[in-house]
Design a protein around this motif. Sequence first.
Motif, PDB file in Angstrom:
ATOM      1  N   UNK A  49       0.823  -1.200   0.000  1.00 16.40           N
ATOM      2  CA  UNK A  49       0.000   0.000   0.000  1.00 16.40           C
ATOM      3  C   UNK A  49       0.858   1.251   0.000  1.00 16.40           C
ATOM      4  N   UNK A  50       0.509   2.201  -0.877  1.00 19.37           N
ATOM      5  CA  UNK A  50       1.253   3.449  -0.984  1.00 19.37           C
ATOM      6  C   UNK A  50       2.395   3.415  -1.972  1.00 19.37           C
ATOM      7  N   UNK A  51       2.738   2.246  -2.498  1.00 21.56           N
ATOM      8  CA  UNK A  51       3.832   2.123  -3.457  1.00 21.56           C
ATOM      9  C   UNK A  51       3.286   2.313  -4.872  1.00 21.56           C
ATOM     10  N   UNK A  52       4.082   2.933  -5.740  1.00 21.86           N
ATOM     11  CA  UNK A  52       3.641   3.097  -7.119  1.00 21.86           C
ATOM     12  C   UNK A  52       3.762   1.777  -7.878  1.00 21.86           C
ATOM     13  N   UNK A  53       3.024   1.677  -8.966  1.00 21.24           N
ATOM     14  CA  UNK A  53       3.071   0.488  -9.809  1.00 21.24           C
ATOM     15  C   UNK A  53       4.484   0.289 -10.353  1.00 21.24           C
ATOM     16  N   UNK A  54       5.127   1.373 -10.762  1.00 18.07           N
ATOM     17  CA  UNK A  54       6.490   1.285 -11.281  1.00 18.07           C
ATOM     18  C   UNK A  54       7.459   0.771 -10.223  1.00 18.07           C
ATOM     19  N   UNK A  81      -5.894  -3.507 -16.670  1.00 15.15           N
ATOM     20  CA  UNK A  81      -6.873  -4.424 -17.229  1.00 15.15           C
ATOM     21  C   UNK A  81      -7.978  -4.704 -16.221  1.00 15.15           C
ATOM     22  N   UNK A  82      -7.579  -4.785 -14.950  1.00 13.01           N
ATOM     23  CA  UNK A  82      -8.542  -5.095 -13.880  1.00 13.01           C
ATOM     24  C   UNK A  82      -8.087  -4.413 -12.592  1.00 13.01           C
ATOM     25  N   UNK A  83      -9.032  -3.899 -11.824  1.00 12.10           N
ATOM     26  CA  UNK A  83      -8.737  -3.366 -10.504  1.00 12.10           C
ATOM     27  C   UNK A  83      -8.355  -1.908 -10.441  1.00 12.10           C
ATOM     28  N   UNK A  84      -8.783  -1.119 -11.401  1.00 10.26           N
ATOM     29  CA  UNK A  84      -8.432   0.301 -11.394  1.00 10.26           C
ATOM     30  C   UNK A  84      -8.971   1.005 -10.148  1.00 10.26           C
ATOM     31  N   UNK A  86      -8.687   0.067  -7.197  1.00  9.76           N
ATOM     32  CA  UNK A  86      -7.759  -0.122  -6.085  1.00  9.76           C
ATOM     33  C   UNK A  86      -6.534   0.800  -6.184  1.00  9.76           C
ATOM     34  N   UNK A  87      -6.474   1.591  -7.256  1.00 10.51           N
ATOM     35  CA  UNK A  87      -5.358   2.517  -7.458  1.00 10.51           C
ATOM     36  C   UNK A  87      -5.779   3.941  -7.117  1.00 10.51           C
ATOM     37  N   UNK A  88      -4.784   4.788  -6.913  1.00  9.38           N
ATOM     38  CA  UNK A  88      -5.051   6.205  -6.651  1.00  9.38           C
ATOM     39  C   UNK A  88      -5.720   6.835  -7.870  1.00  9.38           C
ATOM     40  N   UNK A  89      -6.382   7.942  -7.642  1.00  6.06           N
ATOM     41  CA  UNK A  89      -6.996   8.699  -8.729  1.00  6.06           C
ATOM     42  C   UNK A  89      -5.889   9.307  -9.597  1.00  6.06           C
ATOM     43  N   UNK A  90      -6.144   9.514 -10.887  1.00  4.24           N
ATOM     44  CA  UNK A  90      -5.135  10.168 -11.728  1.00  4.24           C
ATOM     45  C   UNK A  90      -4.781  11.553 -11.179  1.00  4.24           C
ATOM     46  N   UNK A  91      -3.495  11.851 -11.171  1.00  4.33           N
ATOM     47  CA  UNK A  91      -3.050  13.148 -10.654  1.00  4.33           C
ATOM     48  C   UNK A  91      -2.772  14.112 -11.807  1.00  4.33           C
ATOM     49  N   UNK A  92      -2.314  15.297 -11.482  1.00  5.17           N
ATOM     50  CA  UNK A  92      -2.085  16.338 -12.476  1.00  5.17           C
ATOM     51  C   UNK A  92      -1.057  15.920 -13.528  1.00  5.17           C
ATOM     52  N   UNK A  93      -0.007  15.225 -13.114  1.00  4.91           N
ATOM     53  CA  UNK A  93       1.018  14.775 -14.066  1.00  4.91           C
ATOM     54  C   UNK A  93       0.411  13.834 -15.108  1.00  4.91           C
ATOM     55  N   UNK A 113       0.754   6.119 -10.405  1.00  2.00           N
ATOM     56  CA  UNK A 113      -0.357   5.311  -9.889  1.00  2.00           C
ATOM     57  C   UNK A 113       0.083   4.550  -8.649  1.00  2.00           C
ATOM     58  N   UNK A 114      -0.580   4.814  -7.536  1.00  2.00           N
ATOM     59  CA  UNK A 114      -0.230   4.157  -6.279  1.00  2.00           C
ATOM     60  C   UNK A 114      -1.280   3.124  -5.900  1.00  2.00           C
ATOM     61  N   UNK A 115      -0.818   2.055  -5.245  1.00  2.00           N
ATOM     62  CA  UNK A 115      -1.717   1.031  -4.721  1.00  2.00           C
ATOM     63  C   UNK A 115      -2.372   1.604  -3.469  1.00  2.00           C
TER      64      UNK A 115
END
Length: 129
Positions: A49-54, A81-84, A86-93, A113-115
């Motif tokens: 939790x809190x870590x980015x996908x990258x 593909x699935x589970x959007x 569960x990710x953070x909302x899109x940010x300004x970047x 994108x953060x979990x």
Amino acid sequence: MFKFWKNKKGGDRRDQSLNPAVEEMMEAVPDPIIELTGRKVQRSVAPVLGMTVLDLAERNDVDWNSFCKRGTCARCRCMVVEGIEYLSEPNLAEERRLDPEEMEEGYRLGCQSKIEAVGPIKIKHAPYF
């Protein structure tokens, strides 16, 4: 939901990777339920939790490409593909770099994108080139 607070109380915690209690707290969910697909590598990994996908892809040796980690190069662009949810909302970047149509289709920037919650998530690396 678990929250991770940096430097909340006392002590010098610059290198938290050496503290086993911190590592244990970050690994709050032991069962692999995030499926990451790179160019050649596909892995099921445990969410942090809190870590980015990258960062999660790099931590688990999934071949995800990136240069900037600021949301400008878009080499970490991916398709959720699935589970959007569960990710953070899109940010300004992300809003500046991705077209609205791309975001509606499920494209995100892995570096932004953060979990945020636990659930089944499938993400495929999908750079422009």
